[in-house]
Write a protein that holds these residues in place. Sequence first.
Motif, PDB file in Angstrom:
ATOM      1  N   TYR A 101       0.833  -1.211   0.000  1.00 40.03           N
ATOM      2  CA  TYR A 101       0.000   0.000   0.000  1.00 40.03           C
ATOM      3  C   TYR A 101       0.863   1.255   0.000  1.00 40.03           C
ATOM      4  N   ILE A 102       1.889   1.186   0.787  1.00 38.40           N
ATOM      5  CA  ILE A 102       2.765   2.335   0.998  1.00 38.40           C
ATOM      6  C   ILE A 102       3.498   2.764  -0.277  1.00 38.40           C
TER       7      ILE A 102
ATOM      8  N   ALA B 250       2.107   2.369  -3.430  1.00 39.33           N
ATOM      9  CA  ALA B 250       1.173   2.527  -4.554  1.00 39.33           C
ATOM     10  C   ALA B 250       1.124   3.982  -5.023  1.00 39.33           C
ATOM     11  N   ASP B 251       0.713   4.142  -6.274  1.00 38.82           N
ATOM     12  CA  ASP B 251       0.565   5.492  -6.838  1.00 38.82           C
ATOM     13  C   ASP B 251      -0.916   5.857  -6.852  1.00 38.82           C
ATOM     14  N   PHE B 252      -1.337   6.612  -5.844  1.00 39.68           N
ATOM     15  CA  PHE B 252      -2.764   6.884  -5.705  1.00 39.68           C
ATOM     16  C   PHE B 252      -3.245   8.058  -6.548  1.00 39.68           C
ATOM     17  N   THR B 253      -2.367   8.537  -7.426  1.00 40.76           N
ATOM     18  CA  THR B 253      -2.874   9.480  -8.430  1.00 40.76           C
ATOM     19  C   THR B 253      -3.359   8.677  -9.637  1.00 40.76           C
ATOM     20  N   ALA B 254      -2.926   7.426  -9.726  1.00 38.37           N
ATOM     21  CA  ALA B 254      -3.307   6.588 -10.868  1.00 38.37           C
ATOM     22  C   ALA B 254      -4.465   5.660 -10.523  1.00 38.37           C
ATOM     23  N   ILE B 255      -4.579   5.314  -9.268  1.00 38.64           N
ATOM     24  CA  ILE B 255      -5.611   4.383  -8.845  1.00 38.64           C
ATOM     25  C   ILE B 255      -6.122   4.873  -7.498  1.00 38.64           C
ATOM     26  N   THR B 256      -7.421   4.784  -7.241  1.00 39.82           N
ATOM     27  CA  THR B 256      -7.918   5.254  -5.947  1.00 39.82           C
ATOM     28  C   THR B 256      -7.612   4.205  -4.887  1.00 39.82           C
ATOM     29  N   THR B 257      -7.584   4.665  -3.641  1.00 41.55           N
ATOM     30  CA  THR B 257      -7.354   3.723  -2.542  1.00 41.55           C
ATOM     31  C   THR B 257      -8.445   2.670  -2.535  1.00 41.55           C
ATOM     32  N   TYR B 258      -9.621   3.081  -2.916  1.00 46.38           N
ATOM     33  CA  TYR B 258     -10.752   2.147  -2.994  1.00 46.38           C
ATOM     34  C   TYR B 258     -10.455   1.007  -3.952  1.00 46.38           C
ATOM     35  N   GLN B 259     -10.023   1.359  -5.150  1.00 45.29           N
ATOM     36  CA  GLN B 259      -9.694   0.333  -6.133  1.00 45.29           C
ATOM     37  C   GLN B 259      -8.585  -0.566  -5.625  1.00 45.29           C
ATOM     38  N   TYR B 260      -7.580   0.081  -5.030  1.00 43.53           N
ATOM     39  CA  TYR B 260      -6.430  -0.685  -4.550  1.00 43.53           C
ATOM     40  C   TYR B 260      -6.859  -1.706  -3.500  1.00 43.53           C
ATOM     41  N   MET B 261      -7.687  -1.260  -2.573  1.00 44.81           N
ATOM     42  CA  MET B 261      -8.127  -2.164  -1.507  1.00 44.81           C
ATOM     43  C   MET B 261      -8.978  -3.297  -2.071  1.00 44.81           C
ATOM     44  N   MET B 262      -9.807  -2.988  -3.054  1.00 46.54           N
ATOM     45  CA  MET B 262     -10.662  -4.014  -3.642  1.00 46.54           C
ATOM     46  C   MET B 262      -9.834  -5.107  -4.318  1.00 46.54           C
ATOM     47  N   GLU B 263      -8.678  -4.715  -4.815  1.00 43.03           N
ATOM     48  CA  GLU B 263      -7.852  -5.703  -5.510  1.00 43.03           C
ATOM     49  C   GLU B 263      -7.207  -6.694  -4.552  1.00 43.03           C
TER      50      GLU B 263
END
Lengths: 236, 236
Positions: free
Chosen positions: A154-155, A157-170
Motif C-alpha cells: 500500500y505504501i 502505490a501510486d494513488f494518483t493513478a488508482i484510488t485507494t478504494y480500487q487498490y483495496m478491492m484488488e
Amino acid sequence: MSEQHIPLYQMVKRHILDLIQNGEWQEGKRLPSENELVQDLSVSRMTVNRALRDLASEGHVQRISGSGTFVAEKKAQSHPLEIRNIAEEVRSRGHLHGCEVIGLEDVRAPADIAMRFDIPRQSRLYHSIIVHFESSKPIQFEERYVLPEFAPEYINADFTAITTYQYMMEQDAFEEVEQIVQAGMPDERVRSYLQMDAGEPCLILLRRTWVGGRVVTTSQLQHPASIFQFSSRNRY
Amino acid sequence: MSEQHIPLYQMVKRHILDLIQNGEWQEGKRLPSENELVQDLSVSRMTVNRALRDLASEGHVQRISGSGTFVAEKKAQSHPLEIRNIAEEVRSRGHLHGCEVIGLEDVRAPADIAMRFDIPRQSRLYHSIIVHFESSKPIQFEERYVLPEFAPEYINADFTAITTYQYMMEQDAFEEVEQIVQAGMPDERVRSYLQMDAGEPCLILLRRTWVGGRVVTTSQLQHPASIFQFSSRNRY
DNA sequence: AAGTGGTCTAGACCACATC
DNA sequence: ATGTGGTCTAGACCACTTG
C-alpha cells in the motif's frame, strides 16, 4: 461501421450539457428560451422541450414556468450504503476527477485509531491522506489507515493513478462494512485543503472494513456540506 | 371549489398505476399498446407516450421497442437508511422519548415545497413542526408537510401520543422513499429549539414518500451533530 | 406483413412571470 | 402586454419484433 442514428433530442441535450460543463454557461445562468433554441438549432419546440425536461429531471437545469430555464446549482451526490469509487462517481457526472496525495507513510497507531482496529497501541499502520477534486474543486478529504499485513505494498502505490478504494478491492473482497454518517466542523487544516468558508460544516463518512474477522482499513471522508450530500431512492 | 386542472398525461399515469396497484395488471403482464390506449382513453398518442415513458423511468413498467410495454417486476432492495420511528429508537436505547408540538396547521404550499410535491403552488397542505427529546434533551427538529387527501385527519391528530411516522404508516404503506442526508447550519429558531451552541452544525435528513405515484409527505429532520449520527453495519 | 415503441414536426392554447 | 414553460394534438417516418 455502426454509424448509429442518434435521436435529435439527445444531441440537443449533449449540446447544452457541453456548454454547461465547459463553464460557458455558469450556475444560475438563464438558458435561451425554448423558442430561441428552436431557431438556433433548427428543431421543433417539442424536441427542445423534451431535451430540457430530461435535463431538468436529471438535475442539470431548473425550470421555472413563466420565467425561464436556469443552470442548476451543483451538489455532488453519493449513495450512503453503496461503497463507491469517488473517481467513478465524479466521472459519472461528466466531470473530471483529480487528486492530490498529501501524505503516505508508515506510522504507529495512535490510541483512538488502535481502538477502531482493535489492535495494540503503537502497532504499525499505513496512513494516507488524499484530497479529491471534481473539476478542480476539492470535494473530499480522505484520511485512511490500513493494516500492513493486509496490503503490504500500500505504501508504495501510486494513488494518483488508482484510488485507494480500487487498490483495496484488488487485495480481497470485503466481508463486513460499518458506516457512520456525521456532520461536523472541519479543523483548520481540512478547511484549508477543501477551500471552505469559515463556519461551513462538513458531511463526514466514517468507515471500517473487515476481512477475516479483522478490521483491515478505516477511513474518514470529509466533504464540504455546501456541495456534497448523500441521496438514495428506493421502492418498498 | 379549487377544481385544479390536472394534466392529461398525469391522469393517464394515475389510471394505469391504479390498475397495476389494484393487482388487475399483474407483474409481467403486457399493457395495451399505445394505439389501443389512444382509443380507450381518447387522448393523443404523444400524451399516452409521455405517460408511459414517465412510468418507465419511474420503474413501474418496462418498455421493449417492437414488442410492448410490461408491468415491471418488483425488486427487493436493502435499505440504505432504515426508516425508523424516532420514539422507538430512543426507547431502544433505554431512554425516555418526549416531544413538543410547536405547530400544526393548514397552509398554502410555498413554491419550493410545491415543487417537491409536484403540485400547484398555493395548494393546501398540512404542516407540522415537532421537537423530539431523548431523556429531556432535544435531538430532532421535525418539519413535515402532508397531502390532505392522503391523511385528512392529520391536522387533528395528537402527536404527543403518536409520532407522525406511526400516523403516516397507519394510512397506507409507502411505495417509494427518497432520502437525502446533508450537513448544514441551523437557523436561529432551530438552534434555539435544539439548545445547540452557536457554530454547531446539524445533520439533516430530507425525505419524500410516495404512495400511488404521488408524493404524500415530505419531511426535514434536523439533529445536533454533537449527539446524533447515522450508522449501519452490513455483511457483504 | 403487421404491430410495437421511438422519435419528430408544426401548430395550438394555457397559466404564470416579468416588465 | 409580452415572453416563458406546460401541455396537447394529428399526423408522420423509422427500426425493431413477432407471427
